[in-house]
Design a protein around this motif. Structure first.
Motif: not given
Length: 381
Positions: A158, A89, A33, A161
């Protein structure tokens, strides 16, 4: 009996989702991230601290409503954890990601006191300790699932999530379907506990705060220090899976740990978690040693959180949900302080000193365990 077993399974899944897949998965996905959205270690520490504070606020709400409105808490848990996971996400920048991560942490703070009350009521106090231990240990399987998902999808964090959001929704709906409104029918005579209750919680409050500070090192920066030490991305994710395996092992050891007084269990579990923390700081670039350290930390962390529930139940069984919420608030405030402190000191003194110091705080927390144990307490008048 079937409804009780199904409720335990659904509750375990809810804790697995809100904690393992959402609340504690921030550190798991942090390297990917931060690279994609572009933020540094200090920013990550501030996000983790804010998330811990929001968790604490949610647990305070659980403190107030746990005994009377556990189903409402479950609804709020699935909305915040699930909605926050979707926000992460879809986050286009660090501002949206930080806000979503902060909101998502509320789900775990709401779910814990709700499940303590729902399980206690569903079992009418009979064999509820074992059920509580299993539900609380759901964090372990959740971490294993989070790690395996990350391993399969890395670097596409992403999608991971989004999966977390769907899992949270499904688990929350299952709990609502199985938890009867009657499970919240018993209401304490006073909404706020009396002074003897607060005095009885001075020692566990201090212990929870210290352990929370120490535990922040592994949760927020365990994978980061491994990657920085040269471990491959897959090795660092597998180490996270070992954290989950250690936590899941609490379910297997429940027949032994339930016979251990909460104070002694607190002393044992915090010492093991502290040892795992220090070992990870000492050997972050050694995959086998790091995996063993993570497994030890995972077992100690989950067992310690279960010991906190047992500790407050010994003080006042009728207010176990309130006690759990209060101790988890303090615990996560400690993690907020720890996340900020570790984020600031790690680049300066390195992982060995930072993680050994964090482990030392865990040892100090364990030494606050009570030396005498009473029988399960009646409600404080």
């Amino acid at each position: 009996m079937f409804r009780r077993l199904a409720l335990v399974a659904a509750g375990t899944a809810l804790i697995a989702a809100t904690y393992g897949l959402v609340r504690l998965a921030f550190g798991l996905h942090l390297p990917d991230m931060s690279a994609d959205v572009d933020f540094d270690t200090a920013t990550a520490g501030m996000i983790s601290a804010a998330a811990s504070l929001v968790y604490g606020g949610a647990a305070l709400l659980g403190f107030a409503l746990g005994a009377t409105r556990p189903r409402l808490l479950v609804v709020l848990a699935l909305l915040t954890a699930g909605g926050g996971a979707v926000g992460i996400a879809l986050a286009p920048d660090v501002v949206v990601l930080a806000a979503s991560a902060t909101v998502s942490s509320a789900g775990a703070g709401l779910a814990s006191p709700a499940m303590v009350r729902i399980v206690h009521a569903a079992f009418n106090g009979h064999d509820s300790d074992s059920a509580q231990a299993i539900v609380n240990a759901g964090t372990g399987p959740g971490l294993v699932a989070a790690g395996l998902i990350a391993l399969a999808l890395t670097p596409d964090w992403r999608v991971a999530w989004l999966i977390a959001a769907v899992a949270t929704l499904g688990a929350g709906l299952a709990v609502l379907a199985l938890a009867r409104p009657a499970d919240a029918s018993t209401t304490p005579a006073r909404r706020l506990p009396p002074m003897p209750w607060w005095r009885g919680h001075r020692r566990p409050v201090a212990a929870a705060a210290l352990f929370g500070i120490g535990a922040a090192a592994v949760w927020n920066y365990g994978r980061v220090v491994m990657v920085d030490a040269g471990a491959s991305p897959s090795a660092s994710v597998l180490a996270w899976v070992w954290v989950g395996c250690g936590g899941a092992a609490v379910i297997a050891t429940a027949p032994l740990t339930r016979r251990t007084p909460p104070g002694r269990m607190w002393l044992i579990s915090t010492a093991i978690a502290a040892g795992g923390t220090a070992a990870l700081g000492a050997f972050p670039g050694e995959p086998v040693a790091a995996a063993a350290a993570c497994a030890l930390f995972g077992w100690g962390y989950i067992a310690a959180s279960g010991a906190l529930i047992g500790w407050t139940t010994r003080i006042d069984a009728d207010r176990a949900a309130a006690g759990t919420a209060a101790l988890f608030v303090v615990f996560m405030i400690g993690q907020a302080v720890g996340a900020t402190a570790v984020g600031a000191t790690l680049p300066v003194v390195g992982p060995l000193t930072t993680f050994v110091a964090a482990g030392a705080l865990g040892v100090l927390a364990g030494l606050l365990a009570p030396r005498a144990h009473r029988a399960p307490a009646r409600s404080v008048p």
